[in-house]
Design a protein around this motif. Structure first.
Motif, mmCIF file in Angstrom:
data_model
loop_
_atom_site.group_PDB
_atom_site.id
_atom_site.type_symbol
_atom_site.label_atom_id
_atom_site.label_comp_id
_atom_site.label_asym_id
_atom_site.label_seq_id
_atom_site.Cartn_x
_atom_site.Cartn_y
_atom_site.Cartn_z
ATOM 1 N N GLY A 1 -29.517 68.557 -13.849
ATOM 2 C CA GLY A 1 -30.243 68.361 -15.110
ATOM 3 C C GLY A 1 -29.793 69.310 -16.201
ATOM 4 O O GLY A 1 -30.567 69.673 -17.080
ATOM 5 N N VAL A 2 -28.538 69.734 -16.129
ATOM 6 C CA VAL A 2 -28.044 70.703 -17.104
ATOM 7 C C VAL A 2 -27.364 69.972 -18.253
ATOM 8 O O VAL A 2 -26.635 69.008 -18.041
ATOM 9 C CB VAL A 2 -27.053 71.668 -16.428
ATOM 10 C CG1 VAL A 2 -26.465 72.631 -17.435
ATOM 11 C CG2 VAL A 2 -27.741 72.416 -15.308
ATOM 12 N N LYS A 3 -27.607 70.431 -19.490
ATOM 13 C CA LYS A 3 -27.017 69.775 -20.657
ATOM 14 C C LYS A 3 -25.754 70.504 -21.092
ATOM 15 O O LYS A 3 -25.655 71.733 -20.968
ATOM 16 C CB LYS A 3 -28.007 69.804 -21.823
ATOM 17 C CG LYS A 3 -29.262 69.012 -21.570
ATOM 18 C CD LYS A 3 -30.082 69.023 -22.839
ATOM 19 C CE LYS A 3 -31.553 68.925 -22.542
ATOM 20 N NZ LYS A 3 -32.352 69.449 -23.644
ATOM 21 N N TYR A 4 -24.834 69.736 -21.657
ATOM 22 C CA TYR A 4 -23.591 70.339 -22.133
ATOM 23 C C TYR A 4 -23.893 71.316 -23.269
ATOM 24 O O TYR A 4 -24.676 71.023 -24.161
ATOM 25 C CB TYR A 4 -22.630 69.243 -22.610
ATOM 26 C CG TYR A 4 -21.221 69.766 -22.771
ATOM 27 C CD1 TYR A 4 -20.544 70.310 -21.689
ATOM 28 C CD2 TYR A 4 -20.592 69.755 -24.004
ATOM 29 C CE1 TYR A 4 -19.272 70.822 -21.827
ATOM 30 C CE2 TYR A 4 -19.310 70.253 -24.157
ATOM 31 C CZ TYR A 4 -18.652 70.790 -23.066
ATOM 32 O OH TYR A 4 -17.392 71.301 -23.206
ATOM 33 N N ARG A 5 -23.263 72.486 -23.207
ATOM 34 C CA ARG A 5 -23.446 73.572 -24.189
ATOM 35 C C ARG A 5 -24.795 74.283 -24.079
ATOM 36 O O ARG A 5 -25.147 75.093 -24.927
ATOM 37 C CB ARG A 5 -23.249 73.092 -25.637
ATOM 38 C CG ARG A 5 -21.850 72.604 -25.916
ATOM 39 C CD ARG A 5 -20.950 73.728 -26.406
ATOM 40 N NE ARG A 5 -19.593 73.232 -26.594
ATOM 41 C CZ ARG A 5 -18.506 73.804 -26.090
ATOM 42 N NH1 ARG A 5 -18.612 74.904 -25.391
ATOM 43 N NH2 ARG A 5 -17.324 73.305 -26.308
#
Ligand SMILES: Nc1ncnc2c1ncn2[C@@H]1O[C@H](COP(=O)(O)OP(=O)(O)O)[C@@H](O)[C@H]1O
Ligand SMILES: [Mg+2]
Lengths: 571, 431
Positions: free
Chosen positions: B22-26
């Motif tokens: 569930g990690v978002k880019y940047r």
């Protein structure tokens, strides 16, 4: 995902260069980020996203559109300012304000504007792609509404709309194909930008000179309608100014400017000045014949790669109307760098300076999209391409310059030494070349260039032995070269008259400078010869800055001729 | 809240890799280990593997470090409370002032729509004749100072900052010597300008990733001030350190370098920062002056070379003087037509004569015969260098133009200076 590169698992069929949208869910809304498939491996597609990819996550949905990256073609392209993906920037500004907003895409062509359509084809006519169905006036041009370029084979016209106003999405014709299937046609068609438009009868050789009113270009290193040329040079050498001048004065119907990865401020100058400037040929605003594709350096890099293709597609579209179109791209190196970034993210095996190994063929294919063609109705049209190159360190021995030189028909090499000496345009008169026809006979041009070359050799020698050690004959040759440079090759872009010299005036000027250079002078000492050439130079520059319709135009010319006459008579 | 991860799989340079969901880019994360707590940013997502760049560097981070994702990208505080303050490249206070954790803005904002840009129109006065007369600085311009290490470029920046009539000064220091940071702070303080200054400073001993963040933080704040109607001057020193930080990180990431080890996107990276220079119609503006030291005094080195293609000219600082040759303000013609009618003429005539002086000087050094004309040029050159080029000269544009006429009149006859008769009769000083 890595930078703007995402890898997507798909089912069903997708195509290379197909457009997809990465869906970014945020605060209850969905933003769709436009992307393009750049590689397919098994059930995985590598896509470059044309936007900032911040906040995307593994598992986000990607929707495939089923079509390749395409440009909208139809009336209303002229005067527009688009980004590399053909979003109209002024309309974006009206909607989003100062900043570009990712995921916002607008129609390239306005859907409300109605165009006065006049039918040309009749029911029963058998037509192929690119043939005319009717016309609408677009500014000073008769804009041809054509059988869509994507249709293959022969079609029978079933119906053509009567003369009236239509928007670009309204049906203006129905065509029946060989299998009896009807196709509804509107004024709006789409073409995949990475494919060349080829629905003409045949390609012709570029022969006619495209005059630019830049003397060193038209006389010494000419460009032909339908030809290609490049302008490499270090920063500050004058690439952009030279293109700006050309975009104003070139003897063509339409100019497409591709501001590719360089300064936004320079586009703004064009944007603000063109509406106020008059086209020397039509007297109308220059903007009326111009399309700007603007993907400047801080705009998304992937769209920069698309921008040159969008530009050449629009240029080819107007060529289909029998028009001469000039495409100016500033700078093709930034496009090549975008390719390099893409290739790096795909972890391809790099070529020289980390550019992809296929760089050369891409550059060749791009310039190949220029050309003069005979259309199916017998008229001719052309796309001329001029690209600047920004070589690292100003050294032409690098992949982009070298690949470009292999495929273009003329080379305008700008030199740092000339621009440092404020000798503008800084086109190196000894290194540059052209395969096209000049506005002046070749032998006459070459004769003067030979003197210029000798003069430059004398100048080199003089650095070592000084003026004292140089013979008077050599010294005069040197001064003759300097004269040609000062009064003919140099042209002040910021002087209204000098900035643009029409072809007939070039012929007139050339004859005078030719006489000055071919004459024999019986000078006894160098001081006298220098004074003489200084006087001729001064008189010439005054003449250059005199409008052709000014009362003293003829007398200034006579002054120069008399001075030359007197000095050479004693020989 | 946000899940905490305890297992780091890989550590290299300032980069760590772990498995997370569930990690978002940047997105930002907080990495805690024996070495302390540092921010980190997501730079790559590969299936379940997340690659993070740790701002303080991965040194001292152990495989059992704790990683907590914050759910948002890098943000910094923005308000007038920034004024007079100094921060690190992670936006942590460098002074003894309070931590500012509210009113957060994103850094790395989108670019300005070119259709919204306007033509540059206002000259920025510096009282340095080599700038005001010969290469005028223009509001919203982006201009680098090219110099060899050791040239007094920081003194030049400080002087321009104090002289220019701007509302806000933002200093972005990259790889700055601690002494130079103190120099800036003290100079601004003494002149009373510190209260309208924000300092974002990475010093040579700070973690390398923080160096890369400095321009973004500086420019994001500048943008906010400008949108509020303020004229902002951003000083960046030294952009070569910024580029070198990028190079170092690219190499640890095993990216293929393009030119002398620099990553292939060096141009785009520099451009996205420099293009923040802008004049907002109806609001304020951002002007950028950026020191770019030239390794080996070589302008074809990738950093100055790429910079030159991006910026609107450049100042060459050599032997403590701004060189008239090579230095260029590409925007000067927008402003120098409206200053005084003799401005452009003096500019052109004095430079041409100075070029002739240089030639004469060369001839002289080769031992060639000197004419009377050469003698005049030699006299002129000495005065030009002493009274115009020397950086200690501090006079307004009009005084500098008057001085120009005086020097010409002292050295030449009116018809020798290559000046149109009309201006001669109006401006040539009577003996
Ligand atoms: N034809 C010209 N006449 C006069 N000045 C010129 C001319 N071409 C270039 N210049 C000068 O050189 C500067 C840089 O030119 P530019 O075209 O922007 O260079 P490039 O695009 O090669 O970096 C301009 O700002 C202008 O001062
Ligand atoms: Mg340029």
């Amino acid at each position: 995902m890595n930078g703007n590169m995402i890898t997507v698992a798909f089912d069903g069929a997708v195509a290379q260069n197909e457009v997809g949208y990465a869906c970014l869910e945020q605060d209850g809304t969905t933003q769709r980020l436009m992307s393009e498939i750049v590689r397919i491996r098994g059930r995985l597609a590598d896509m470059q996203v044309f936007e900032d990819t911040r906040d995307l996550q593994i598992g986000d949905t990607v929707i495939f559109s089923g079509h390749l990256l395409s440009a909208e073609l139809g009336p209303g392209l002229l005067k527009q300012i688009y980004d590399g993906l053909q979003n109209p920037l002024p309309q974006l500004a009206a909607q989003c304000g100062f900043f570009l907003q990712r995921g916002t895409y607008l129609n390239a062509l306005d859907r409300q504007t109605a165009w006065a359509f006049t039918p040309a084809a009749r029911p029963g006519d058998r037509l192929t792609a690119g043939e005319t169905l009717g016309t609408v006036p677009e500014g000073i041009f008769k804009h041809r509404i054509m059988v869509p370029f994507t249709l293959r084979g022969v079609y029978t016209v079933k119906r053509v709309a009567p003369a009236a106003d239509y928007t670009v999405e309204q049906e203006i014709a129905v065509l029946t194909d060989a299998d009896g299937v009807d196709h509804s046609v509107t004024m709006l068609q789409r073409w995949p930008v990475k494919l060349p438009v080829t629905c003409f009868a045949e390609r012709l050789k570029p022969v006619d000179t495209m005059t630019t009113r830049v003397r060193p270009v038209d006389t010494f290193f000419p460009v032909a309608l339908g030809g290609t040329y490049c302008i490499p040079g270090p920063f500050g050498a004058g690439k952009t100014v030279l293109q700006q001048i050309t975009s104003r004065y070139a003897d063509v119907d339409i100019v497409v400017l591709a501001a590719c990865g360089e300064r936004a401020g320079e586009v703004v100058e064009t944007l603000r000045e063109f509406p106020e400037l008059h086209d020397p040929r039509t007297g109308k605003s220059l903007m009326d014949r111009t399309i700007i594709i603007c993907n400047t350096s801080s705009m998304p890099v992937a769209a920069r790669e698309a921008s040159v293709y969008t530009a050449v597609t629009l240029a080819s579209y107007y060529r289909q109307m029998g028009l001469n179109v000039l495409l100016l791209a500033d700078s093709t190196s930034r496009w090549a760098q975008a390719l390099r970034e893409l290739s790096g993210r795909l972890e391809e095996i790099p070529g020289e300076e980390a550019f992809p190994a296929y760089l050369e063929s891409l550059i060749a294919n791009f310039y190949e999209r220029a050309g003069r063609v005979r259309l199916k109705d017998g008229t001719t049209g052309s796309v001329t391409i001029g690209g600047t190159v920004s070589p690292a360190g100003g050294n032409f021995d690098e992949p982009v310059t070298q690949a470009t030189l292999k495929v273009v028909g003329a080379f305008h090499g700008l030199s740092r030494a000339r621009s440092d000496a404020r000798r503008f345009p800084a086109i190196d008169p000894l290194e540059s070349w052209s395969k096209y026809r000049s506005v002046i006979e070749k032998e006459r041009v070459e004769a003067l260039r030979a003197i210029l070359r000798q003069g430059s050799e004398v100048a080199q020698m003089m650095k070592v032995v000084g003026e004292e050690g140089t013979s008077i004959n050599d010294f005069v040759t040197y001064l003759k070269g300097e004269l040609l440079d000062a009064v003919y090759l140099q042209q002040n872009a910021f002087n209204e008259v000098d900035a643009a010299t029409p072809a007939d005036r070039q012929r007139e000027m050339f004859a005078v400078v030719e006489r000055a250079m071919l004459a024999d002078y019986p000078f006894a000492d160098k001081g006298v010869s220098r004074k003489f050439f200084q006087a001729v130079t001064q008189a010439f520059i005054d003449w250059n800055q005199t409008a052709a319709d000014a009362p003293d135009f003829a007398s200034r010319r006579e002054t120069i001729e008399r001075t030359i006459e007197e000095a050479s008579r004693h020989a | 809240m946000h899940k905490v991860y305890h297992t780091i799989d890989n550590l290299a340079g300032s980069v760590i890799t772990l498995r997370a969901e569930g990690v978002k880019y940047r997105e930002l994360a907080e990495v805690t280990s024996r070495a302390g707590t540092s921010l980190a940013q997501v730079i790559k997502l590969d299936g379940g593997a997340v690659t993070l760049q740790v701002f303080a560097g991965a040194r001292g981070v152990a495989t059992d470090g704790r990683v907590r994702f914050l759910g948002h990208p890098m943000r910094v505080h923005f308000s007038d409370a920034l004024l007079g303050r100094a921060f690190t490249g992670s936006a942590v206070p460098r002074d003894k002032g309070p931590v500012l954790a509210d009113h957060l803005i994103d850094i790395g904002t989108p670019s300005v729509n070119p259709a919204k840009r306007i033509m540059p129109r206002n000259m920025v006065r510096t009282n340095i004749p080599m700038i005001d007369v010969f290469n005028s600085l223009v509001e919203s311009q982006k201009l680098p100072v090219f110099a060899r290490a050791g040239e007094p470029y920081n003194a030049l920046l400080a002087r321009i900052a104090l002289q220019a009539e701007v509302d806000i000064i933002i200093l972005g220091g990259m790889g700055l010597k601690y002494d130079d940071y103190l120099y800036f702070r003290d100079t601004l303080e003494e002149s009373g300008a510190l209260s309208r200054t924000v300092m974002i400073v990475h010093t040579a001993s700070d973690p390398i990733v923080e160096c890369m963040l400095v321009p973004d933080i500086a420019l994001a704040s500048a943008e906010q001030f400008a949108l509020q109607g303020k004229k902002v001057l951003v000083l960046l020193t030294d952009m070569t350190s910024f580029a070198d930080a990028m190079k170092e990180i690219a190499i640890t990431m095993e990216q293929i370098p393009s030119n002398r080890g620099y990553p292939g996107d060096l141009y785009s990276q520099l451009a996205s920062r420099y293009e923040k220079a802008v004049d907002f119609e109806g609001a304020g503006s951002i002007t950028i002056l950026a020191v770019t030291t030239m390794p080996g005094d070589d302008v074809t080195h990738p950093v100055p070379d790429n910079t030159g293609y991006i910026t609107e000219g450049q100042f060459y600082l050599r032997n403590g003087r701004i060189e008239p040759f090579g230095s260029l303000s590409r925007l000067k013609q927008h402003v120098n037509k409206d200053t005084r009618e003799d401005h452009r003429t003096i500019m052109d005539a004095m430079i041409k004569l100075y070029a002739s002086f240089k030639e004469t000087q060369e001839k002289q050094s080769m031992g060639f015969r000197m004419t009377e004309w050469d003698g005049k040029l030699l006299k002129y050159g000495v005065r030009f260098e002493r009274e115009m080029m020397d950086l200690s000269v501090n006079i307004p544009l009009e005084k500098a133009l008057d001085l120009g006429w005086q020097i010409l009149a002292d050295c030449f006859n009116p018809d020798e200076a290559g000046i149109p008769t009309k201006l001669i009769s109006k401006f040539w000083p009577k003996k």
